[in-house]
Design a protein around this motif. Structure first.
Motif, short mmCIF file in Angstrom:
data_model
loop_
_atom_site.label_atom_id
_atom_site.label_comp_id
_atom_site.label_asym_id
_atom_site.label_seq_id
_atom_site.Cartn_x
_atom_site.Cartn_y
_atom_site.Cartn_z
N UNK A 8 0.83 -1.20 0.00
CA UNK A 8 0.00 0.00 0.00
C UNK A 8 0.87 1.26 0.00
N UNK A 9 0.47 2.18 -0.85
CA UNK A 9 1.22 3.42 -1.04
C UNK A 9 2.65 3.15 -1.51
N UNK A 10 2.85 2.03 -2.22
CA UNK A 10 4.18 1.78 -2.76
C UNK A 10 4.59 2.86 -3.73
N UNK A 219 0.67 -4.48 -12.04
CA UNK A 219 -0.03 -3.60 -11.12
C UNK A 219 0.61 -2.22 -11.12
N UNK A 220 -0.24 -1.22 -11.16
CA UNK A 220 0.25 0.16 -11.08
C UNK A 220 1.16 0.31 -9.86
N UNK A 221 2.32 0.92 -10.08
CA UNK A 221 3.25 1.15 -8.99
C UNK A 221 4.25 0.05 -8.78
N UNK A 222 4.11 -1.08 -9.49
CA UNK A 222 5.08 -2.18 -9.37
C UNK A 222 6.01 -2.20 -10.57
N UNK A 223 7.15 -2.85 -10.40
CA UNK A 223 8.12 -2.99 -11.49
C UNK A 223 8.18 -4.43 -12.02
N UNK A 224 7.24 -5.26 -11.61
CA UNK A 224 7.22 -6.64 -12.03
C UNK A 224 5.94 -6.91 -12.80
N UNK A 225 6.06 -7.62 -13.91
CA UNK A 225 4.89 -7.92 -14.73
C UNK A 225 5.06 -9.27 -15.41
N UNK A 226 4.00 -9.72 -15.98
CA UNK A 226 3.99 -11.02 -16.64
C UNK A 226 3.61 -10.82 -18.10
N UNK A 227 4.40 -11.45 -19.00
CA UNK A 227 4.14 -11.31 -20.43
C UNK A 227 3.62 -12.61 -21.00
N UNK A 292 8.88 -10.49 -15.86
CA UNK A 292 9.78 -9.43 -16.29
C UNK A 292 9.89 -8.36 -15.19
N UNK A 293 11.11 -7.92 -14.95
CA UNK A 293 11.34 -6.76 -14.09
C UNK A 293 11.74 -5.58 -14.98
N UNK A 294 11.08 -4.43 -14.79
CA UNK A 294 11.39 -3.24 -15.57
C UNK A 294 12.03 -2.19 -14.66
N UNK A 295 12.55 -1.13 -15.27
CA UNK A 295 13.38 -0.18 -14.52
C UNK A 295 12.60 0.82 -13.70
N UNK A 296 11.31 1.03 -14.00
CA UNK A 296 10.53 2.00 -13.22
C UNK A 296 9.10 1.52 -13.08
N UNK A 297 8.35 2.02 -12.10
CA UNK A 297 7.02 1.49 -11.80
C UNK A 297 6.01 1.71 -12.93
#
Length: 562
Positions: A8-10, A219-227, A292-297
């Motif tokens: 929360x509030x990340x 997720x908004x505010x995270x740097x991890x996603x799934x492709x 995938x990890x990206x460089x910014x949220x």
């Protein structure tokens, strides 16, 4: 790879770093899910702005190690002789484009006279002078772009203006003519990768988007996603995340940008479904199967309702401008939207670049930018009597940091967050001649004005003294003025005239956007804030104990990374 749970509030800062923020702002609270502002003012979502700048602000120094030096004096430049230096400088710049590896084009102390555009069309190049002071390097351009620009680069814009009858009509001053293509484009120093479009205007120029991989979840505010498939992704890739709106007025991405606003949303938000509505340039940091990890949220959620993908992005890297004065002749202002093109620097298609220690005199616009990301603009001064259109313009750019910009000359739009601008920061800027914070429509959102100073002469109406600080623009088809979470933090307002010591001055933002955050306004008068639609307001007439939100977030993030 373990995908972390959203804190929360990340998007403000990490949980353990919230203590001092919470003491000062008790309405910023922790919850079990991403908070939104509630009816009682609690649960205030704040983005993490700390990634703005060169290399996401992870590298504090701009370095030119192992750069080959090309001195323009070796090509015949003689300063201060009043003669045309164009040919010599163009020879040096042309040679610089043939050199492998990093290269610096070095300008000497003194005045050079130039009558052509200095174009940068390759990566790893720096234009460097001896500073912007009286003992520095002065580049004098006696003629505007309307005379010296002989290239077809802006033809698409020219055709667009005429096809759509974009005219400026001011009969009182005898103006009835098409908008100038140089009103918001072009510069005497012009950075652009060949073959790229700074802005999309006409659909016949559009090409199919080069999709690399669909993104399934984020997720908004995270740097991890799934492709969907990571086979074409490589660690270190610089790519663009594109969110499209293919569902018209009811598109879920519109709700993410603007929330449940009752404001009218302009037609350009759904008229071009094949074009990206939100653009986030980022870099692949790590890959583990399809995680995938990206460089910014992430700017927005990605799911079945809000879809996005990785696409190719054609760009330059490591481009910089250092230590120059760019000077134009004195002259009258031609009028709004009919500027002749006394524009300083035009930066497009750049990833990880910088402009530092540069001054401008008598510019229509000092710095214009488009289609770029991760750029630091530092220690900029703009002077002159000509009324400028833009001081510094950020359009379709992501993660720009503009620090210590001082705009002394009058401008219509002093500090501009323009179309599709996201996660950009103006830090410690100062405006001296009726400065404005321009939120120019076009789905600009999640931008920050931080620790700024404004020197103003207030006006008076039937209800008392007032000042239009958030004075935006933009066409109706790109309204509202901004999307969610545009933030103004710790603003110092110094009234020069128009209101007595005991009078309350209204600070206006009449046609802005939803879910703004206005935190901390103080100065030499008592102020009320009249902002439409109503923002989250806190600490009005109080100087904040945390003067810079950006710097606080950056300090906490880097500490946690260690």
């Amino acid at each position: 790879m373990k995908i972390p749970t959203l804190v929360p509030l990340a998007d403000l800062i990490h949980r353990h770093a919230l203590i001092s923020i919470l003491i000062i702002f008790p309405n910023i609270t922790l919850a079990d899910s991403t908070p939104e502002i509630s009816k009682d003012g609690s649960n205030v979502y704040m983005p993490d702005f700390s990634y703005a700048g060169y290399h996401n602000s992870n590298e504090s120094l701009i370095k030119n190690n192992n750069s080959k030096i090309i001195n323009v004096t070796d090509y015949g430049v003689i300063v201060n002789d009043g003669k045309d230096d164009t040919s010599a400088v163009m020879q040096a710049l042309t040679y610089a484009h043939t050199v492998e590896g990093p290269v610096t084009v070095l300008f000497p102390k003194g005045r050079l006279v130039l009558k052509d555009i200095l174009k940068i069309e390759r990566s790893n190049i720096t234009l460097s002078g001896k500073g912007m002071g009286k003992n520095g390097t002065e580049l004098y351009f006696p003629m505007p772009l309307s005379i010296i620009d002989k290239t077809p680069t802006l033809d698409e814009l020219r055709h667009y203006l005429k096809r759509h009858n974009k005219k400026q009509r001011n009969p009182d001053i005898y103006i009835d003519t098409y908008f100038s293509e140089y009103s918001w484009s072009g510069g005497v120093i012009w950075i652009q990768k060949p073959g790229t479009r700074a802005v999309e205007y006409l659909t016949e120029y559009d090409k199919p988007v080069s999709i690399i991989s669909a993104i399934k979840k984020g997720r908004r505010g995270e740097r991890f996603l799934k492709v969907d498939n990571a086979d074409k992704l490589t660690k270190g890739d610089v790519l663009r995340i594109d969110w499209h709106n293919q569902n018209g007025k009811q598109g879920e991405i519109l709700k993410s940008i603007y929330g449940n606003t009752e404001l009218d949303i302009g037609s350009h938000h759904w008229t071009f479904p094949a074009r990206s509505l939100v653009l986030q340039v980022t870099q692949i940091k790590s890959i583990n199967k399809n995680h995938i990890e990206i460089s910014d949220p992430l700017l927005h959620d990605i799911n079945e309702k809000i879809t996005a993908h990785f696409s190719h992005w054609n760009h330059l890297e490591e481009v910089g401008i250092n230590g120059l004065s760019i000077v134009f002749p004195d002259g009258e202002t031609y009028g709004h939207h009919v500027e002749q093109g006394f524009n300083g620097i035009y930066m497009t298609s750049v990833f990880n670049g910088w402009i530092k220690d540069v001054s401008f005199s008598n510019a229509d616009s000092a710095i214009l930018s488009e289609n770029s990301a991760n750029v630091t603009i530092s220690n900029i001064h703009s002077y002159g009597s000509r009324i400028g259109h833009y001081g510094i313009h950020l359009g379709s750019v992501h993660n720009f940091l503009v620090e210590d910009a001082k705009i002394f000359n009058p401008t219509i739009h002093t500090f501009s967050m323009n179309t599709k601008a996201t996660k950009n920061v103006f830090l410690r800027g100062e405006g001296f001649e009726q400065p404005t914070l321009d939120q120019h429509g076009g789905a600009n959102h999640q931008n920050l004005y931080d620790n700024m100073t404004f020197h103003i002469d207030v006006q008076v109406d039937d209800t008392g003294p007032y000042y239009d600080l958030w004075y935006g623009g933009g066409a109706k088809y790109w309204q509202p003025g901004h999307g969610r979470y545009n933030t103004t933090w710790n603003s110092r307002v110094m009234v020069k005239s128009g209101a007595g010591d005991q009078e309350i001055v209204r600070i206006l933002g009449r046609t802005e956007g939803p879910d703004a955050r206005v935190v901390g306004i103080y100065g030499n008068r008592t102020f009320n804030v009249d902002y439409f639609p109503s923002p989250y307001l806190s600490n009005i007439n109080q100087k904040l104990k945390i003067p810079s939100l950006y710097e606080y977030q950056k300090t906490q993030r880097l500490k946690n990374q260690k």
